[in-house]
Design a protein around this motif. Sequence first.
Motif, short mmCIF file in Angstrom:
data_model
loop_
_atom_site.label_atom_id
_atom_site.label_comp_id
_atom_site.label_asym_id
_atom_site.label_seq_id
_atom_site.Cartn_x
_atom_site.Cartn_y
_atom_site.Cartn_z
N SER A 182 0.88 5.90 -0.79
CA SER A 182 0.18 7.08 -1.25
C SER A 182 0.77 8.36 -0.74
O SER A 182 0.66 8.67 0.36
CB SER A 182 -1.26 7.03 -0.82
N CYS A 237 -9.53 3.96 -5.43
CA CYS A 237 -8.20 3.41 -5.71
C CYS A 237 -8.04 2.09 -4.96
O CYS A 237 -8.33 2.00 -3.76
CB CYS A 237 -7.10 4.39 -5.26
N SER A 290 -2.37 0.87 -4.32
CA SER A 290 -2.07 1.71 -5.48
C SER A 290 -1.84 3.17 -5.10
O SER A 290 -1.50 3.98 -5.96
CB SER A 290 -3.21 1.63 -6.50
N CYS A 321 -6.71 0.91 -10.53
CA CYS A 321 -5.30 0.77 -10.12
C CYS A 321 -4.64 2.13 -10.33
O CYS A 321 -4.18 2.47 -11.42
CB CYS A 321 -4.61 -0.32 -10.95
N CYS A 322 -4.58 2.92 -9.27
CA CYS A 322 -4.18 4.32 -9.38
C CYS A 322 -2.67 4.50 -9.59
O CYS A 322 -2.21 5.62 -9.82
CB CYS A 322 -4.63 5.09 -8.14
N CYS A 323 -1.88 3.42 -9.49
CA CYS A 323 -0.44 3.54 -9.74
C CYS A 323 -0.05 2.96 -11.09
O CYS A 323 1.13 2.88 -11.41
CB CYS A 323 0.34 2.85 -8.62
N ASP A 324 -1.04 2.53 -11.89
CA ASP A 324 -0.77 1.93 -13.20
C ASP A 324 -0.35 3.02 -14.18
O ASP A 324 -1.15 3.90 -14.53
CB ASP A 324 -2.01 1.20 -13.71
N GLN A 378 0.84 -1.20 0.00
CA GLN A 378 0.00 0.00 0.00
C GLN A 378 0.87 1.24 0.00
O GLN A 378 1.91 1.28 0.62
CB GLN A 378 -0.91 -0.03 1.24
N CYS A 427 3.87 -1.74 -8.24
CA CYS A 427 2.44 -1.49 -8.38
C CYS A 427 1.74 -2.84 -8.41
O CYS A 427 1.64 -3.49 -9.45
CB CYS A 427 2.16 -0.70 -9.67
N CYS A 470 -1.28 -3.88 -8.25
CA CYS A 470 -2.53 -4.12 -8.97
C CYS A 470 -2.36 -3.97 -10.48
O CYS A 470 -3.33 -4.10 -11.23
CB CYS A 470 -3.63 -3.18 -8.47
N ASP A 471 -1.14 -3.70 -10.96
CA ASP A 471 -0.87 -3.61 -12.39
C ASP A 471 -0.69 -5.02 -12.94
O ASP A 471 0.42 -5.52 -13.05
CB ASP A 471 0.39 -2.76 -12.62
#
Length: 530
Positions: free
Chosen positions: A49, A119, A123, A101-104, A47, A88, A90-91
């Motif tokens: 952010s 999110c 991510s 997936c906010c970090c993709d 996790q 990342c 969730c990528d």
Amino acid sequence: MCISQLMLLQVFFLMVPEGVWLQPSSPSGAAPTPSDVGPASPGGTLQSSEGSETPWPVPGISTVGPTVVTPSAPENGTVDLFPALPVCVCDLTPGTCDINCCCDRDCYLLHPRTVFSFCLPGSVRSSSWMCVDNSLIFRSNSPFPSRVFMDSGGVRQFCVLVNNSRLNYFQKLQKINATNFQALATEFGGESFTSTFQTQSPPPFYRAGDPILTYFPKWSVISLLRQPAGVGAGGLCAESNPAGFLESKSTTCARFFKNLANSCTLDPALNAASYYNFTVLKVPRGMTDLQNTKFQVPVTLVSQAGSPLLSGNICQNVVSQVIYEIETNGTFGIQKVSVSFGQTNLTVEPDTSLQQHFLIRFRAFQQSTAASLTGPRSGNPGYIVGKPLLALTGDKSHSMTLLQSQGDGICSVKKHEVQFGVNAISGCKLRPKKVDCSHLQQEIYQTLHGKTSPEHVAIFGNADPAQKREWTRILSRNCSVSAMHCTSCCVIPVSLEIQVLWAYTGLQSNPQAHVSGARFLYQCQSIKGK
């Protein structure tokens, strides 16, 4: 040689914890459940952010994100387009924007929350703030970063970041059960439906899951991109099922014809032209100016597809498969749409049926060829329970599969995907095409595990087919005549048991599931010739 013309084949799939190898057993043996071999949930998620996101709401102040009153600008004066995460998790789809997936990086979004409804855990970075009324603070000498926020009541709050979020990549997810569900539903619940009585202007861009708008210039009609799906026990095609933006999905459904001679050339579902005789709107606001073609994307035909033709008692060029490839570019919307078809011939007879397959794939606009050839991940890095178990045949990565039967119990060409952490059993009846021993053995082996047997299994869910060290060989031994002590027999496999040895690795606070080994166990049967 005399053999039965109908054979029953079975495939078992077992997930076992590391350190326990199951001995070959009869098909009637009970298969352990995921709860027997390890935690039922996937490994903990990473996790994060900080980046450009607003800090999380502060408990006791407001359930809505506070408004920043005195934001501090980045030290270097620049803005990073993507959250600075080392991994990342969730990528899962290379070259494609994974929903929520906010970090993709493939989403190309400066502010992911404008497109995504939320999110996914892991991510965005997590931050922990402690706040008091700002009027109580004269001067701060705290060694930790501090800011002043405005809560929902308009009261200024002085908040201190009590942990270093740049090193905080972990978050313990809140568990929901019957005890706390009602309280959480009251706190976070909201209206399920929005009012349609008031006219609203179309949004400036598509959000994840939004239906995709299409336009038929010939009739000046706006519609939606459809992806027929099976409903009911018979899996009949439901035409009204809309395709969702960024939702790559595959559906299968069946059609039945009382009079195929008439439907052959009249039913639009059988005609390839009906799947590309329209344009797709790049963004929803394009519907306000339909004469402006810059908001419209034509559907490109990848290969030529003929129109249905009735020749004698054969209906030719019937659509059996439709594949849409849609390229997107963040909030700039849809940039390119292409379609390809699979076609077949049907014999005109009473109650003819047809099974159709529909696939929609989304990927980032102008991505590299290498990325487009890479299949979806089953975890990043550790496997996620329920995701496909990845296998390698030659240099091609694919999902490991199990037998699947048709409605009459006969073995189907289509296969079930093996899911990581989920035990399964399946079976079907096989009608051999040839009865000589060598051809019979070859046909049964191909039915059990495909035309070519998988050679390796991925150790982690993000294994690269080009990196052999990221794969482990599958142990396998075919049926042999010597083992049956019968030199004149034809020894054939009648069942296949796939055993997978797995374990958690890494930090105890964030374990990652990986595969330690796998093997194929065949149950063999001898058939004597006369």
